[in-house]
Design a protein around this motif. Structure first.
Motif, PDB file in Angstrom:
ATOM      1  N   SER A 122       0.929  -1.276  -0.057  1.00  0.00           N
ATOM      2  CA  SER A 122       0.059   0.086  -0.038  1.00  0.00           C
ATOM      3  C   SER A 122       1.031   1.389  -0.037  1.00  0.00           C
ATOM      4  CB  SER A 122      -0.924   0.130   1.176  1.00  0.00           C
ATOM      5  OG  SER A 122      -0.130   0.214   2.417  1.00  0.00           O
ATOM      6  N   ASP A 123       1.948   1.255   0.634  1.00  0.00           N
ATOM      7  CA  ASP A 123       2.761   2.553   0.772  1.00  0.00           C
ATOM      8  C   ASP A 123       1.897   3.380   1.582  1.00  0.00           C
ATOM      9  OD1 ASP A 123       4.946   4.216   1.160  1.00  0.00           O
ATOM     10  OD2 ASP A 123       5.029   4.861  -1.135  1.00  0.00           O
ATOM     11  N   HIS A 124       1.214   2.959   2.652  1.00  0.00           N
ATOM     12  CA  HIS A 124       0.536   3.757   3.415  1.00  0.00           C
ATOM     13  C   HIS A 124       1.331   4.769   4.300  1.00  0.00           C
ATOM     14  CE1 HIS A 124      -2.823   4.592   6.192  1.00  0.00           C
ATOM     15  NE2 HIS A 124      -1.986   4.622   7.120  1.00  0.00           N
ATOM     16  N   SER A 125       1.297   5.999   3.744  1.00  0.00           N
ATOM     17  CA  SER A 125       2.138   7.070   4.208  1.00  0.00           C
ATOM     18  C   SER A 125       1.642   8.365   4.534  1.00  0.00           C
ATOM     19  CB  SER A 125       3.359   7.278   3.342  1.00  0.00           C
ATOM     20  OG  SER A 125       4.377   8.255   3.732  1.00  0.00           O
ATOM     21  N   PRO A 126       0.715   8.122   5.928  1.00  0.00           N
ATOM     22  CA  PRO A 126      -0.016   9.561   6.152  1.00  0.00           C
ATOM     23  C   PRO A 126       0.857  10.488   6.784  1.00  0.00           C
ATOM     24  CG  PRO A 126      -0.131   7.639   7.886  1.00  0.00           C
ATOM     25  CD  PRO A 126       0.554   7.319   6.922  1.00  0.00           C
ATOM     26  N   CYS A 127       0.194  11.689   7.118  1.00  0.00           N
ATOM     27  CA  CYS A 127       0.618  12.706   7.909  1.00  0.00           C
ATOM     28  C   CYS A 127      -0.280  13.552   8.618  1.00  0.00           C
ATOM     29  CB  CYS A 127       1.680  13.688   6.912  1.00  0.00           C
ATOM     30  SG  CYS A 127       0.672  14.512   5.626  1.00  0.00           S
ATOM     31  N   PRO A 128       0.114  14.515   9.371  1.00  0.00           N
ATOM     32  CA  PRO A 128      -1.030  15.387   9.805  1.00  0.00           C
ATOM     33  C   PRO A 128      -1.649  15.982   8.564  1.00  0.00           C
ATOM     34  CG  PRO A 128       0.843  15.535  11.170  1.00  0.00           C
ATOM     35  CD  PRO A 128       1.162  14.804   9.944  1.00  0.00           C
ATOM     36  N   ALA A 129      -2.948  16.461   9.114  1.00  0.00           N
ATOM     37  CA  ALA A 129      -4.006  17.140   7.846  1.00  0.00           C
ATOM     38  C   ALA A 129      -3.445  18.397   7.618  1.00  0.00           C
ATOM     39  CB  ALA A 129      -5.275  17.015   8.568  1.00  0.00           C
ATOM     40  N   ALA A 130      -2.664  18.950   8.590  1.00  0.00           N
ATOM     41  CA  ALA A 130      -2.352  20.397   8.079  1.00  0.00           C
ATOM     42  C   ALA A 130      -0.995  20.485   7.394  1.00  0.00           C
ATOM     43  CB  ALA A 130      -1.723  21.033   9.359  1.00  0.00           C
ATOM     44  N   ALA A 131      -0.291  19.232   7.215  1.00  0.00           N
ATOM     45  CA  ALA A 131       0.662  18.976   6.309  1.00  0.00           C
ATOM     46  C   ALA A 131       0.162  18.882   4.754  1.00  0.00           C
ATOM     47  CB  ALA A 131       1.717  17.840   6.745  1.00  0.00           C
ATOM     48  N   LYS A 132      -0.856  17.938   4.824  1.00  0.00           N
ATOM     49  CA  LYS A 132      -1.500  18.156   3.479  1.00  0.00           C
ATOM     50  C   LYS A 132      -2.263  19.510   2.985  1.00  0.00           C
ATOM     51  CE  LYS A 132      -0.975  13.796   1.948  1.00  0.00           C
ATOM     52  NZ  LYS A 132      -0.111  13.784   0.624  1.00  0.00           N
ATOM     53  N   GLN A 133      -2.968  20.230   4.032  1.00  0.00           N
ATOM     54  CA  GLN A 133      -3.372  21.395   3.706  1.00  0.00           C
ATOM     55  C   GLN A 133      -2.690  22.409   3.187  1.00  0.00           C
ATOM     56  OE1 GLN A 133      -5.478  21.931   7.226  1.00  0.00           O
ATOM     57  NE2 GLN A 133      -7.111  20.433   7.048  1.00  0.00           N
ATOM     58  N   LYS A 134      -1.225  22.322   3.531  1.00  0.00           N
ATOM     59  CA  LYS A 134      -0.373  23.485   2.975  1.00  0.00           C
ATOM     60  C   LYS A 134      -0.155  23.345   1.643  1.00  0.00           C
ATOM     61  CE  LYS A 134       2.675  23.226   7.089  1.00  0.00           C
ATOM     62  NZ  LYS A 134       4.095  22.734   7.471  1.00  0.00           N
ATOM     63  N   GLY A 135      -0.576  22.325   0.836  1.00  0.00           N
ATOM     64  CA  GLY A 135      -0.574  22.248  -0.661  1.00  0.00           C
ATOM     65  C   GLY A 135      -1.728  22.682  -1.354  1.00  0.00           C
ATOM     66  N   GLU A 136      -2.886  22.995  -0.469  1.00  0.00           N
ATOM     67  CA  GLU A 136      -3.770  23.336  -1.450  1.00  0.00           C
ATOM     68  C   GLU A 136      -3.891  24.354  -2.592  1.00  0.00           C
ATOM     69  OE1 GLU A 136      -6.995  24.117   1.594  1.00  0.00           O
ATOM     70  OE2 GLU A 136      -7.047  22.046   2.186  1.00  0.00           O
ATOM     71  N   HIS A 137      -2.860  25.215  -2.392  1.00  0.00           N
ATOM     72  CA  HIS A 137      -2.654  26.436  -3.125  1.00  0.00           C
ATOM     73  C   HIS A 137      -1.376  26.176  -3.906  1.00  0.00           C
ATOM     74  CE1 HIS A 137      -6.480  28.054  -2.071  1.00  0.00           C
ATOM     75  NE2 HIS A 137      -5.832  28.161  -0.879  1.00  0.00           N
ATOM     76  N   ASP A 138      -0.370  25.502  -3.298  1.00  0.00           N
ATOM     77  CA  ASP A 138       0.863  25.145  -3.880  1.00  0.00           C
ATOM     78  C   ASP A 138       1.185  23.860  -3.570  1.00  0.00           C
ATOM     79  OD1 ASP A 138       3.424  25.088  -4.786  1.00  0.00           O
ATOM     80  OD2 ASP A 138       4.307  26.776  -3.496  1.00  0.00           O
ATOM     81  N   ILE A 139       1.165  22.845  -4.676  1.00  0.00           N
ATOM     82  CA  ILE A 139       1.186  21.377  -4.437  1.00  0.00           C
ATOM     83  C   ILE A 139       2.512  21.124  -3.582  1.00  0.00           C
ATOM     84  CG2 ILE A 139       2.186  20.844  -6.602  1.00  0.00           C
ATOM     85  CD1 ILE A 139      -0.457  19.005  -4.552  1.00  0.00           C
ATOM     86  N   TRP A 140       3.851  21.779  -4.103  1.00  0.00           N
ATOM     87  CA  TRP A 140       4.869  21.833  -3.717  1.00  0.00           C
ATOM     88  C   TRP A 140       5.170  21.631  -2.018  1.00  0.00           C
ATOM     89  CZ3 TRP A 140       8.904  20.069  -6.949  1.00  0.00           C
ATOM     90  CH2 TRP A 140       8.477  20.336  -8.348  1.00  0.00           C
ATOM     91  N   GLN A 141       4.030  22.427  -1.308  1.00  0.00           N
ATOM     92  CA  GLN A 141       4.150  22.739  -0.183  1.00  0.00           C
ATOM     93  C   GLN A 141       3.675  21.466   0.738  1.00  0.00           C
ATOM     94  OE1 GLN A 141       5.979  25.433   1.116  1.00  0.00           O
ATOM     95  NE2 GLN A 141       6.289  25.681  -1.012  1.00  0.00           N
ATOM     96  N   ALA A 142       2.903  20.692   0.151  1.00  0.00           N
ATOM     97  CA  ALA A 142       2.172  19.682   0.947  1.00  0.00           C
ATOM     98  C   ALA A 142       2.977  18.309   0.942  1.00  0.00           C
ATOM     99  CB  ALA A 142       0.994  18.948  -0.059  1.00  0.00           C
TER     100      ALA A 142
END
Length: 448
Positions: A304-324
């Motif tokens: 699966s390569d299950h590799s989660p992170c805190p939601a905030a670390a994903k949200q950082k990329g909503e306007h710039d994918i490089w930040q997620a």
């Protein structure tokens, strides 16, 4: 001693699928057939398929040190909900990573207290720890993970080719396997436009192919006994490199992941940061070519390569994918993807699903025949699925700590209805029933 009987299911055995009853005594399969006596507990599996429990050889639970990312209890709750009865957990992104004996012992301690399913541990290969590999091997790691590109984690550095070759020589002497993240750092772009497609184009399939070629050069230099496994291959060209080498006698295997089989770049544009990963999601033509390779038998296993992170670390990329943060929370999706997009859409057999998800990883990482197949003497590990149920994965099904997964909203045909680990139900009818600490540490054959 507790006894369990599973009655009336279509059982996927090493010899094929057939209706059968299964008896489990004190966690071990004792009989398979039509004249199995009743046990203390009986499960009615009529109209259901009984698969061997999934052995997920590629998960990241991040504890100790980064428990807020996922943690062993949350991660193995997801495993239970996905029909996964054994997980092999990667050395990153725990802090410290599993590159020393002390870090291994710390991870083992917390996993033993919190895991709901059985588990093994990967060790890490980084530039400064080659002297630790033998001791980690003796502790019982299933293999060593190495990156040929930057991992994104400061405390887990990539290995230059020269060090990788030396590490491969060491692991060959130990008869240990090295799992390689194969992307050539020199071919990757460090920054680009803020949209998801820019991320895809910055990490082209050619970077995978080039890294696999370089890995093969390193393997040739390491001499006899070297074994390597290429993780999360996203393209047919990468698999072709592996297959060509294998035909020449090189001991190399490759896995792919459900997200490369389920999604395309168009999905990435729509879903956004939850689907950011490395290597990235490819276009539809690449996905179909990957499926063709899988159906032709040139994929060794699915992880699966299950590799989660805190939601905030994903949200950082909503306007710039490089930040997620890059990583997909997908431990619950492997069987639904293979049933929906494999069995129903492309004719992938139940026998092949069992092999890709259970038998092959158990064999490769030294856990077979205790794990990986439904057979007398094996552990009573099962994923019981309803192959015909149509359902939509929504947030109420999701077990990951962050609450973020690219699979939320996806429609499936085929659902895990019960997961059993060593004769004990850990998931049934939409509820996780397992208890933290039920999971046992698994030492591969080489460490016994």
């Amino acid at each position: 001693m507790s006894s369990l009987v599973i009655r009336g299911g279509t059982v996927v055995l090493p010899t094929g699928q057939r209706p059968a009853d299964i008896a489990i005594l004190d966690g071990t399969i004792t009989a398979i057939g039509s004249e199995v006596r009743d046990g203390d507990e009986t499960i009615d599996a009529r109209n259901l398929v009984v698969l061997p429990g999934v052995v997920d050889a590629h998960v990241h639970f991040n504890e100790p040190g980064r428990a807020d990312w996922e943690g062993w209890e949350a991660g193995t709750r997801g495993a239970a909900a996905g029909g996964v009865t054994t997980v092999l957990e990667m050395p990153l992104n725990a802090h410290p990573p599993t590159t020393t004996v002390e870090a291994f012992d710390a991870k083992l301690a917390v996993a033993s207290q919190k895991a709901l399913v059985d588990f093994g541990l990967w060790g890490g290969m980084v530039p400064h720890n080659l002297q630790n590999l033998e001791n980690l091997h003796q502790r019982g790691v299933v293999g060593f993970k190495a990156f040929m590109s930057d991992s994104g984690i400061d405390d887990f550095q990539r290995v230059p080719d020269g060090i990788l070759a030396i590490g491969l020589k060491t692991t060959a002497r130990l008869n240990a396997i090295v799992g390689v993240h194969a992307e050539s750092q020199e071919m990757l772009e460090e920054q680009g436009a803020p949209n998801p497609i820019a991320w895809c184009h910055a990490r082209p399939a050619a970077a995978e192919v080039d890294a696999i070629r370089r890995l093969l050069v390193c393997m040739r230099g390491a001499g006899r006994g070297v074994r390597a496994h290429v993780v999360h291959v996203s393209c047919a060209e990468g698999l072709a490199q592996v297959d060509a080498a294998r035909r020449k006698g090189v001991v190399i295997t490759a896995e792919t992941c459900p997200h490369y089989l389920a999604f395309t770049e168009e999905d990435f544009e729509r879903i956004g940061p939850a689907l950011k990963c490395a290597p990235p999601i490819r276009n539809s033509a690449t996905r179909e070519a990957l499926w063709a390779e899988l159906l032709a038998g040139r994929v060794d296993l699915i992880g699966s390569d299950h590799s989660p992170c805190p939601a905030a670390a994903k949200q950082k990329g909503e306007h710039d994918i490089w930040q997620a943060w890059g990583g997909v929370a997908g431990i619950q999706a492997t069987l639904p993807v293979l049933l929906t997009d494999g069995l129903h859409a492309r004719g992938l057999s139940l026998e092949r699903i069992a092999h890709l998800t259970a038998t092959a990883p158990a064999q490769l990482f030294g856990l077979f025949p205790r794990k990986g197949a439904i057979a007398v003497g094996a552990d009573g590990d099962f994923a019981i699925v309803d192959p015909k149920t149509r359902w939509t994965f929504d947030s109420k099904h999701l077990q990951t700590r962050s609450g973020v997964s690219a699979y939320v909203g996806r429609a499936f045909t085929g659902k895990v209805v019960r997961t059993i680990v060593r004769g004990e139900t850990v998931y049934a009818d939409g509820e996780v029933d397992g208890k933290a600490g039920w999971g046992q540490f698994l030492r591969p054959h080489h460490a016994n």
